[in-house]
Design a protein around this motif. Sequence first.
Motif, PDB file in Angstrom:
ATOM      1  N   ILE A   1      -2.280  -4.255  -7.445  1.00 25.38           N
ATOM      2  CA  ILE A   1      -1.810  -2.966  -7.966  1.00 25.38           C
ATOM      3  C   ILE A   1      -2.993  -2.102  -8.396  1.00 25.38           C
ATOM      4  O   ILE A   1      -3.006  -0.899  -8.182  1.00 25.38           O
ATOM      5  CB  ILE A   1      -0.848  -3.182  -9.147  1.00 25.38           C
ATOM      6  N   SER A   2      -4.020  -2.722  -8.995  1.00 25.19           N
ATOM      7  CA  SER A   2      -5.153  -1.960  -9.489  1.00 25.19           C
ATOM      8  C   SER A   2      -5.802  -1.136  -8.386  1.00 25.19           C
ATOM      9  O   SER A   2      -6.202   0.013  -8.600  1.00 25.19           O
ATOM     10  CB  SER A   2      -6.192  -2.908 -10.099  1.00 25.19           C
TER      11      SER A   2
ATOM     12  N   SER B   1      11.261 -11.024 -11.425  1.00 26.72           N
ATOM     13  CA  SER B   1      10.820  -9.743 -11.951  1.00 26.72           C
ATOM     14  C   SER B   1      10.719  -8.714 -10.832  1.00 26.72           C
ATOM     15  O   SER B   1       9.907  -8.874  -9.914  1.00 26.72           O
ATOM     16  CB  SER B   1       9.454  -9.892 -12.643  1.00 26.72           C
ATOM     17  N   CYS B   2      11.534  -7.673 -10.923  1.00 28.09           N
ATOM     18  CA  CYS B   2      11.412  -6.546 -10.008  1.00 28.09           C
ATOM     19  C   CYS B   2      10.431  -5.545 -10.608  1.00 28.09           C
ATOM     20  O   CYS B   2      10.177  -5.555 -11.805  1.00 28.09           O
ATOM     21  CB  CYS B   2      12.769  -5.901  -9.754  1.00 28.09           C
ATOM     22  N   THR B   3       9.892  -4.655  -9.799  1.00 27.42           N
ATOM     23  CA  THR B   3       8.731  -3.877 -10.207  1.00 27.42           C
ATOM     24  C   THR B   3       8.969  -2.919 -11.363  1.00 27.42           C
ATOM     25  O   THR B   3       8.068  -2.682 -12.155  1.00 27.42           O
ATOM     26  CB  THR B   3       8.174  -3.089  -9.008  1.00 27.42           C
ATOM     27  N   GLU B   4      10.136  -2.321 -11.493  1.00 28.51           N
ATOM     28  CA  GLU B   4      10.321  -1.277 -12.499  1.00 28.51           C
ATOM     29  C   GLU B   4      11.289  -1.658 -13.614  1.00 28.51           C
ATOM     30  O   GLU B   4      11.633  -0.816 -14.435  1.00 28.51           O
ATOM     31  CB  GLU B   4      10.776   0.012 -11.817  1.00 28.51           C
ATOM     32  N   GLU B   5      11.726  -2.920 -13.670  1.00 27.77           N
ATOM     33  CA  GLU B   5      12.672  -3.296 -14.708  1.00 27.77           C
ATOM     34  C   GLU B   5      11.989  -3.301 -16.078  1.00 27.77           C
ATOM     35  O   GLU B   5      10.801  -3.588 -16.207  1.00 27.77           O
ATOM     36  CB  GLU B   5      13.264  -4.677 -14.422  1.00 27.77           C
TER      37      GLU B   5
ATOM     38  N   ALA C   1      -5.099   2.886   0.796  1.00 26.65           N
ATOM     39  CA  ALA C   1      -4.556   2.716   2.144  1.00 26.65           C
ATOM     40  C   ALA C   1      -4.322   1.255   2.502  1.00 26.65           C
ATOM     41  O   ALA C   1      -3.254   0.888   3.011  1.00 26.65           O
ATOM     42  CB  ALA C   1      -5.487   3.382   3.158  1.00 26.65           C
ATOM     43  N   GLY C   2      -5.319   0.388   2.250  1.00 26.21           N
ATOM     44  CA  GLY C   2      -5.194  -1.014   2.630  1.00 26.21           C
ATOM     45  C   GLY C   2      -4.051  -1.725   1.932  1.00 26.21           C
ATOM     46  O   GLY C   2      -3.238  -2.404   2.569  1.00 26.21           O
ATOM     47  N   VAL C   3      -3.988  -1.571   0.601  1.00 17.86           N
ATOM     48  CA  VAL C   3      -2.928  -2.221  -0.167  1.00 17.86           C
ATOM     49  C   VAL C   3      -1.574  -1.595   0.146  1.00 17.86           C
ATOM     50  O   VAL C   3      -0.557  -2.307   0.249  1.00 17.86           O
ATOM     51  CB  VAL C   3      -3.225  -2.154  -1.672  1.00 17.86           C
ATOM     52  N   TYR C   4      -1.532  -0.277   0.301  1.00 14.34           N
ATOM     53  CA  TYR C   4      -0.290   0.416   0.642  1.00 14.34           C
ATOM     54  C   TYR C   4       0.299  -0.156   1.923  1.00 14.34           C
ATOM     55  O   TYR C   4       1.478  -0.536   1.967  1.00 14.34           O
ATOM     56  CB  TYR C   4      -0.558   1.916   0.810  1.00 14.34           C
ATOM     57  N   GLU C   5      -0.518  -0.239   2.965  1.00 13.89           N
ATOM     58  CA  GLU C   5      -0.024  -0.709   4.264  1.00 13.89           C
ATOM     59  C   GLU C   5       0.380  -2.174   4.206  1.00 13.89           C
ATOM     60  O   GLU C   5       1.424  -2.564   4.749  1.00 13.89           O
ATOM     61  CB  GLU C   5      -1.089  -0.468   5.329  1.00 13.89           C
ATOM     62  N   TRP C   6      -0.435  -2.994   3.539  1.00 10.84           N
ATOM     63  CA  TRP C   6      -0.117  -4.425   3.453  1.00 10.84           C
ATOM     64  C   TRP C   6       1.178  -4.634   2.672  1.00 10.84           C
ATOM     65  O   TRP C   6       2.054  -5.393   3.098  1.00 10.84           O
ATOM     66  CB  TRP C   6      -1.262  -5.186   2.777  1.00 10.84           C
TER      67      TRP C   6
ATOM     68  N   VAL D   1       6.343  -7.702  -4.777  1.00  9.91           N
ATOM     69  CA  VAL D   1       5.176  -6.883  -4.447  1.00  9.91           C
ATOM     70  C   VAL D   1       5.463  -5.432  -4.837  1.00  9.91           C
ATOM     71  O   VAL D   1       6.527  -4.893  -4.511  1.00  9.91           O
ATOM     72  CB  VAL D   1       4.861  -6.960  -2.936  1.00  9.91           C
ATOM     73  N   TRP D   2       4.519  -4.834  -5.556  1.00  7.70           N
ATOM     74  CA  TRP D   2       4.674  -3.422  -5.904  1.00  7.70           C
ATOM     75  C   TRP D   2       4.267  -2.571  -4.716  1.00  7.70           C
ATOM     76  O   TRP D   2       3.142  -2.689  -4.209  1.00  7.70           O
ATOM     77  CB  TRP D   2       3.822  -3.077  -7.121  1.00  7.70           C
ATOM     78  N   ARG D   3       5.188  -1.717  -4.272  1.00  4.04           N
ATOM     79  CA  ARG D   3       4.909  -0.874  -3.107  1.00  4.04           C
ATOM     80  C   ARG D   3       4.631   0.561  -3.570  1.00  4.04           C
ATOM     81  O   ARG D   3       5.537   1.256  -4.040  1.00  4.04           O
ATOM     82  CB  ARG D   3       6.101  -0.903  -2.143  1.00  4.04           C
ATOM     83  N   PRO D   4       3.386   1.008  -3.453  1.00  2.00           N
ATOM     84  CA  PRO D   4       3.042   2.375  -3.889  1.00  2.00           C
ATOM     85  C   PRO D   4       3.885   3.416  -3.166  1.00  2.00           C
ATOM     86  O   PRO D   4       4.209   3.262  -1.979  1.00  2.00           O
ATOM     87  CB  PRO D   4       1.561   2.505  -3.492  1.00  2.00           C
ATOM     88  N   LYS D   5       4.247   4.465  -3.884  1.00  2.00           N
ATOM     89  CA  LYS D   5       5.035   5.540  -3.278  1.00  2.00           C
ATOM     90  C   LYS D   5       4.152   6.588  -2.614  1.00  2.00           C
ATOM     91  O   LYS D   5       4.612   7.354  -1.776  1.00  2.00           O
ATOM     92  CB  LYS D   5       5.921   6.194  -4.350  1.00  2.00           C
ATOM     93  N   VAL D   6       2.883   6.651  -3.032  1.00  2.00           N
ATOM     94  CA  VAL D   6       1.964   7.656  -2.508  1.00  2.00           C
ATOM     95  C   VAL D   6       0.872   6.985  -1.696  1.00  2.00           C
ATOM     96  O   VAL D   6       0.285   5.991  -2.122  1.00  2.00           O
ATOM     97  CB  VAL D   6       1.327   8.468  -3.667  1.00  2.00           C
ATOM     98  N   TYR D   7       0.596   7.531  -0.519  1.00  2.00           N
ATOM     99  CA  TYR D   7      -0.444   7.004   0.362  1.00  2.00           C
ATOM    100  C   TYR D   7      -1.690   7.871   0.221  1.00  2.00           C
ATOM    101  O   TYR D   7      -1.618   9.094   0.283  1.00  2.00           O
ATOM    102  CB  TYR D   7       0.036   7.034   1.820  1.00  2.00           C
ATOM    103  N   GLY D   8      -2.840   7.239  -0.004  1.00  2.00           N
ATOM    104  CA  GLY D   8      -4.079   7.998  -0.129  1.00  2.00           C
ATOM    105  C   GLY D   8      -5.262   7.170   0.326  1.00  2.00           C
ATOM    106  O   GLY D   8      -5.137   5.962   0.602  1.00  2.00           O
TER     107      GLY D   8
END
Length: 320
Positions: free
Chosen positions: A38-39, A286-290, A222-227, A211-218
Amino acid sequence: MDTQKPQIAHGNGQMRAQSISLMCSSRTRCNAGCRFCISRTTPEAEVTPCNAGDIAFCNERRLRVGLRYAERLGATHAILTGKADPTQETPEYLTWLVSTAQEYLPLVDMHTNGWLLHTGKLREQLLEQLVDAGLTMVSFSLASFDEAQNRELMGIRKSAAELIPIARDLGLLVRCSLVMSDLGVKDAAGVLDYVQRAGNLGAHQVVVREVWRPKVYGAWNAGVYEWSHAHAVEVAPIQDEFIRMASELENQYGLQQRDPLPWGTPVFVVGGNFKDPAHGVNLTFSCTEEGTSGSVLKSIVHKPDGHGYRNWDHNGESLY
């Protein structure tokens, strides 16, 4: 005379919190390379200086404000955590954080990948030092009990598996933190096998994370977003499968459902099938936003800027 302190209200009612997460420093360069990190999805991870003199740490005055606030909200424990691994900080600083937190809350946890705690590494004596300072629990990030698979997913050459009995023998409550993916543990059978292995080593709790899935791609993520978007496994259906299995598997796995956590997450216990027949494991999902909204928070996030937040995502969610 009634000396009860007034309750704190915020948002839609009386506020409560289970814990306070102490972000040990502004450091974002971790000693692991988790594919689902996530970091590394936050822009500041690209610009944080490596020079320790430029890194911000918790200020005592503001830390005590946060701990008093958490105490008033009924929090039971403080968690040493961060965008880097807490063990990257000095033992002196970490023991101070633990001993200070112990003045306000009965339980103190540390979340770590364990890499620096192995024999021959820089912090091999740290767990014992932190226990002396008041640490009561340790949570090891462990993506798989298969060493090669864990190395591929977490980017470290040795997993925390062998640290579990060491921590248990120090008297700590030991939790394993599992992030699910289709390249690692991906279904209910895999979770049961993971719990079995953790329990045989003496772990007391397992938390299964999404797995936390980012909402914004930048460019910075990029690497973590795609994975993460390619390999994430939904936790909710597996949690529902455990609810269905609880009565069916009780005799075979000792799997039983217990009362849920305050934000509705079910709790399970597993026992009777470990090397030590008296041993049991507490299992949650544990879900990401609970637990980040409403009046009951999973954890207040105390950052090195001296302020507390409802979650990690937005500094507009300030509490104090």
